[in-house]
Design an enzyme around this catalytic site. Structure first.
Site, PDB file in Angstrom:
ATOM      1  CE  LYS A   1      42.927  37.376  36.574  1.00 42.92           C
ATOM      2  NZ  LYS A   1      43.679  38.555  37.068  1.00 42.92           N
TER       3      LYS A   1
ATOM      4  CE1 TYR B   1      40.391  37.323  34.049  1.00 41.13           C
ATOM      5  CE2 TYR B   1      39.099  35.610  35.104  1.00 41.13           C
ATOM      6  CZ  TYR B   1      39.606  36.898  35.096  1.00 41.13           C
ATOM      7  OH  TYR B   1      39.329  37.733  36.150  1.00 41.13           O
TER       8      TYR B   1
ATOM      9  CB  SER C   1      39.534  35.457  39.114  1.00 44.87           C
ATOM     10  OG  SER C   1      38.224  35.091  38.735  1.00 44.87           O
TER      11      SER C   1
ATOM     12  CB  ALA D   1      44.115  52.272  37.731  1.00 39.72           C
TER      13      ALA D   1
END
Length: 278
Positions: free
Chosen positions: A178, A174, A161, A14
């Site tokens: 995911k 990645y 994703s 965040a």
């Protein structure tokens, strides 16, 4: 949609102004939750221009946005790949805000769009695995222990994703992580269900963030093109004809965190403008 008043949410990843994590933190606060913004510290000289202009200060800036909405906030810089850091996040949250009701595992690392699997460095593979899977395991297991002991139920929302739904070339670890997040979501949903803790997942498509800009740049470098040309080609594959906004993802997360989703668990929701549809 019912509010989240009285709830405390931890949101990882965040720290960026143009990030999904910031949008999630603000959306949950806007619906009534107190928020713990967790992120990895970055040297100020590495900030993109928009953050420099805003005198951005990572998770502290996000926490200030939450406070302006009338909610309590906590900002924590942390390395999510370390067990001691996961323990610290949970301890500081409970000590300061009293409880944990929602965990959003948004933090992610990507080396995407540039290299085939046989071209990447071992370091790149292991770093992505460490953040995207090991980090989720460490914080989630610690939070779940707290939720189970508190006996109040809870909500866990993981961020996968489109690259966790279908193979994407040059996405390396990645893509693998995911896909793994979706499997982890389903497994945890079954384990947590007896404790009235739901575990769901959101799978974003191309979203207008710094991370996605970096992927476009890597793809452009690989194919000798301009980043904007790569972006426009990607947009042509999206049924609704535009990139997602961080707020689009935040709205889906807020739904899974709400009472309206109390009988939904183990599910993955595509939020991708219609591509793919499954």
């Amino acid at each position: 949609m019912s509010g989240l008043e009285g709830k405390v949410a931890i949101v990882t990843g965040a720290a960026r102004h143009r990030g999904i994590g910031r949008a999630i933190a603000v959306e949950l606060a806007d619906r009534g939750a107190d928020v713990v913004a967790v992120g990895s510290p970055r040297p100020p000289e590495s900030y993109p221009d928009d953050e420099k202009t805003l005198a951005w200060d990572g998770v502290r800036s996000v926490a200030e946005e939450v406070r302006r909405l009338g909610r309590r906030a906590l900002a924590i810089d942390a390395d999510l790949t370390q067990r001691a850091e996961a323990d610290r996040i949970v301890e500081e949250t409970v000590r300061t805000l009293g409880r944990i009701d929602i965990l959003v595992n948004n933090a992610g690392l990507a080396f995407c769009g540039e290299k085939n699997l046989w071209e990447i460095e071992d370091r790149e593979w292991y770093e992505v695995i460490d953040v995207n899977l090991n980090g989720v395991y460490l914080l989630t297991s610690t939070v779940l222990r707290q939720m189970v002991e508190a006996k109040r139920g809870g909500r866990i929302v993981n961020i996968s994703s489109t690259a966790g739904r279908m193979g994407v070339p040059q996405y390396g670890a990645y893509c693998a992580t995911k896909f793994g997040i979706i499997g982890l979501t389903q497994m945890l949903a079954l384990e947590a269900a007896p404790h009235q803790i739901t575990v769901n997942c959101v799978a974003p498509g191309s979203v207008d963030t710094d991370m996605m800009d970096g992927t476009f740049a890597h793809m452009a470098a690989r194919f000798g093109a301009q980043p904007d040309a790569v972006k426009q080609a990607a947009l042509r594959t999206i049924a609704l004809g535009r990139q997602g906004r961080p707020a689009d993802i935040a709205a889906a997360v807020a739904f899974f965190a709400s009472n309206e989703a109390s009988w939904i668990t183990g599910q993955t929701l595509n939020v991708n403008g219609g591509t793919p549809m499954d």
